[in-house]
Design a protein around this motif. Structure first.
Motif, PDB file in Angstrom:
ATOM      1  N   PRO A 160      13.650  -1.078 -11.070  1.00 30.18           N
ATOM      2  CA  PRO A 160      13.710  -0.183 -12.226  1.00 30.18           C
ATOM      3  C   PRO A 160      15.162   0.091 -12.623  1.00 30.18           C
ATOM      4  O   PRO A 160      16.099  -0.188 -11.864  1.00 30.18           O
ATOM      5  CB  PRO A 160      13.056   1.094 -11.710  1.00 30.18           C
ATOM      6  N   PHE A 161      15.333   0.635 -13.819  1.00 34.70           N
ATOM      7  CA  PHE A 161      16.623   1.169 -14.261  1.00 34.70           C
ATOM      8  C   PHE A 161      16.494   2.676 -14.411  1.00 34.70           C
ATOM      9  O   PHE A 161      15.449   3.188 -14.842  1.00 34.70           O
ATOM     10  CB  PHE A 161      17.046   0.548 -15.597  1.00 34.70           C
ATOM     11  N   ASP A 162      17.557   3.383 -14.066  1.00 36.94           N
ATOM     12  CA  ASP A 162      17.539   4.839 -14.146  1.00 36.94           C
ATOM     13  C   ASP A 162      17.552   5.348 -15.582  1.00 36.94           C
ATOM     14  O   ASP A 162      17.172   6.486 -15.843  1.00 36.94           O
ATOM     15  CB  ASP A 162      18.742   5.425 -13.400  1.00 36.94           C
ATOM     16  N   GLU A 163      17.982   4.495 -16.518  1.00 44.52           N
ATOM     17  CA  GLU A 163      18.156   4.961 -17.896  1.00 44.52           C
ATOM     18  C   GLU A 163      16.850   5.361 -18.571  1.00 44.52           C
ATOM     19  O   GLU A 163      16.825   6.262 -19.403  1.00 44.52           O
ATOM     20  CB  GLU A 163      18.856   3.873 -18.734  1.00 44.52           C
ATOM     21  N   HIS A 164      15.733   4.673 -18.236  1.00 46.17           N
ATOM     22  CA  HIS A 164      14.456   4.999 -18.874  1.00 46.17           C
ATOM     23  C   HIS A 164      13.313   4.405 -18.044  1.00 46.17           C
ATOM     24  O   HIS A 164      13.455   3.296 -17.504  1.00 46.17           O
ATOM     25  CB  HIS A 164      14.404   4.442 -20.303  1.00 46.17           C
ATOM     26  N   PRO A 165      12.162   5.097 -17.940  1.00 47.97           N
ATOM     27  CA  PRO A 165      11.037   4.585 -17.141  1.00 47.97           C
ATOM     28  C   PRO A 165      10.485   3.253 -17.637  1.00 47.97           C
ATOM     29  O   PRO A 165       9.864   2.516 -16.845  1.00 47.97           O
ATOM     30  CB  PRO A 165       9.989   5.695 -17.267  1.00 47.97           C
ATOM     31  N   SER A 166      10.666   2.932 -18.923  1.00 51.16           N
ATOM     32  CA  SER A 166      10.134   1.674 -19.445  1.00 51.16           C
ATOM     33  C   SER A 166      11.061   0.490 -19.185  1.00 51.16           C
ATOM     34  O   SER A 166      10.720  -0.651 -19.517  1.00 51.16           O
ATOM     35  CB  SER A 166       9.878   1.790 -20.951  1.00 51.16           C
ATOM     36  N   MET A 167      12.225   0.730 -18.605  1.00 55.39           N
ATOM     37  CA  MET A 167      13.172  -0.349 -18.326  1.00 55.39           C
ATOM     38  C   MET A 167      12.942  -0.900 -16.925  1.00 55.39           C
ATOM     39  O   MET A 167      12.735  -0.137 -15.975  1.00 55.39           O
ATOM     40  CB  MET A 167      14.612   0.154 -18.468  1.00 55.39           C
ATOM     41  N   PHE A 168      13.016  -2.220 -16.803  1.00 51.22           N
ATOM     42  CA  PHE A 168      12.781  -2.871 -15.512  1.00 51.22           C
ATOM     43  C   PHE A 168      13.399  -4.253 -15.534  1.00 51.22           C
ATOM     44  O   PHE A 168      13.716  -4.809 -16.588  1.00 51.22           O
ATOM     45  CB  PHE A 168      11.274  -2.994 -15.234  1.00 51.22           C
ATOM     46  N   TYR A 169      13.528  -4.824 -14.340  1.00 47.66           N
ATOM     47  CA  TYR A 169      13.956  -6.213 -14.181  1.00 47.66           C
ATOM     48  C   TYR A 169      13.029  -6.871 -13.173  1.00 47.66           C
ATOM     49  O   TYR A 169      12.928  -6.430 -12.021  1.00 47.66           O
ATOM     50  CB  TYR A 169      15.400  -6.276 -13.701  1.00 47.66           C
ATOM     51  N   TYR A 170      12.333  -7.921 -13.613  1.00 50.28           N
ATOM     52  CA  TYR A 170      11.470  -8.702 -12.738  1.00 50.28           C
ATOM     53  C   TYR A 170      12.102 -10.077 -12.622  1.00 50.28           C
ATOM     54  O   TYR A 170      12.215 -10.817 -13.604  1.00 50.28           O
ATOM     55  CB  TYR A 170      10.063  -8.780 -13.310  1.00 50.28           C
ATOM     56  N   ASN A 171      12.532 -10.436 -11.420  1.00 50.63           N
ATOM     57  CA  ASN A 171      13.376 -11.605 -11.225  1.00 50.63           C
ATOM     58  C   ASN A 171      12.840 -12.466 -10.086  1.00 50.63           C
ATOM     59  O   ASN A 171      12.443 -11.962  -9.048  1.00 50.63           O
ATOM     60  CB  ASN A 171      14.806 -11.133 -10.925  1.00 50.63           C
TER      61      ASN A 171
END
Length: 339
Positions: A160-171
């Protein structure tokens, strides 16, 4: 640090568009349900990046987009001479027209125009990378490479990213794929042989903040005839649940803690110490080539120093075995992204 290994299959995203599970796995057991993304369409970023290299030169193939801009590129460069060939096609407002696969392990990806054809084929136990490109200022480039994928394990991480709950990285990153094939650039031929060449896949899907720095390193080689590789990095979001630091040895993954390295201190081409907080990755990195890239299109303003060089030191497996590494050619990079 305690790291969460994801073992329960399911969708990546929940009804609110945030990650249902955070952490890492060694196989892709989560489903990238793209329709579950709740962020605005222009925030979605997706890419398939392949790198094929030996001790002398490196090939890179990219199909990717940040929704409002896209990039199709083929590059080859020599470490010793600095000889660099590149043909890149920038796309305006591609959004989902590239039809990026929902899995790194299934689904071909093709881009076809009159001056650029690129295709990534995925099959059981291997991959084939094909490219035929014509560009201004470069001789024609013709690529036909096969990668064997002998190992079931790789690095998969949901961050996840702390900036917003809808932000993520799937790698999903896949190391240690022996490579064979040929690249023709004009009248010059570059060959890749499986006893000295490896392929890497960096498969990324996510919703990112506009500005983000990352540090990433990766390499594959043979140590005493055994396949050995690593992935290290930070800056890809909130890694409280898991880092993306991992060793690979003959098909088995070995998880590492935090690995921190500063590339700019002393200048990018100075020697670096790369170490992990658990003492299991202790390397000296000596740069030999700085692959500098910069991309500006619409709102995109990205730059990267990708340093190729030699790693010498030790890596410790889960059972305590010490892998002695000497003059392993691999890379570490620093990317600054405004996208």
């Amino acid at each position: 640090m305690q790291q969460n290994k994801i073992s329960l299959p399911g969708n990546l995203l929940g009804n609110e568009g945030s990650l249902l599970q955070q952490g890492y796995s060694t196989q892709a057991i989560l489903t990238y349900n793209r329709d579950g993304i709740k962020a605005r369409p222009w925030r979605i970023k997706e890419w398939d990046f392949y790198q094929v290299s030996n001790d002398d030169y490196c090939l890179q193939l990219t199909i990717g987009h940040v929704s409002y801009a896209g990039n199709i590129s083929v590059k080859l460069f020599e470490f010793a001479t600095g000889q660099h060939y590149e043909i890149t096609k920038m796309l305006v407002l591609p959004f989902n027209r590239l039809r990026m696969p929902l899995s790194a392990e299934d689904g071909d990806l093709t881009y076809r125009r009159k001056d650029m054809f690129m295709e990534f084929q995925v099959s059981n136990g291997g991959r084939r990378l094909i490219c035929k490109a014509i560009g201004k200022g470069s001789p024609p480039i013709d690529v036909d490479i096969e990668l064997s994928q002998p190992d079931p394990t790789s690095l998969v991480i949901a961050t996840p990213f702390d900036e917003h709950p809808s932000m993520f990285y799937y790698n999903h990153k896949i190391n240690c794929m022996p490579a064979s094939g040929v690249v023709h650039i004009g009248d010059t031929e570059y060959r890749f042989e499986p006893d000295s060449s490896f392929g890497l896949l960096d498969w990324g899907r996510g919703v990112w903040p506009f500005r983000q720095d990352w540090y990433w390193g990766n390499g594959s080689c043979y140590v005493d005839g055994k396949r050995f590789g690593f992935n290290i990095g930070h800056g890809f979001g909130n890694t409280t649940a898991a880092t993306e630091n991992m060793l690979f040895y003959e098909g088995t993954a070995h998880k590492l803690g935090q690995v921190i390295f500063d590339l700019s201190a002393g200048g990018y081409m100075s020697k670096k110490q790369v170490t992990s907080d658990d003492g299991r990755f202790e390397m000296e990195f000596t740069p030999i080539y700085d692959q500098i890239t910069a991309t500006k299109l619409l709102f995109v303003d990205n730059s990267c120093h990708q340093l190729f060089g030699t790693f010498t030191g030790q890596a410790v497996l889960d059972d305590g075995r010490i892998i002695e590494v000497k003059n392993m050619v691999a890379f570490i990079e620093h990317a600054v992204n405004n996208w």
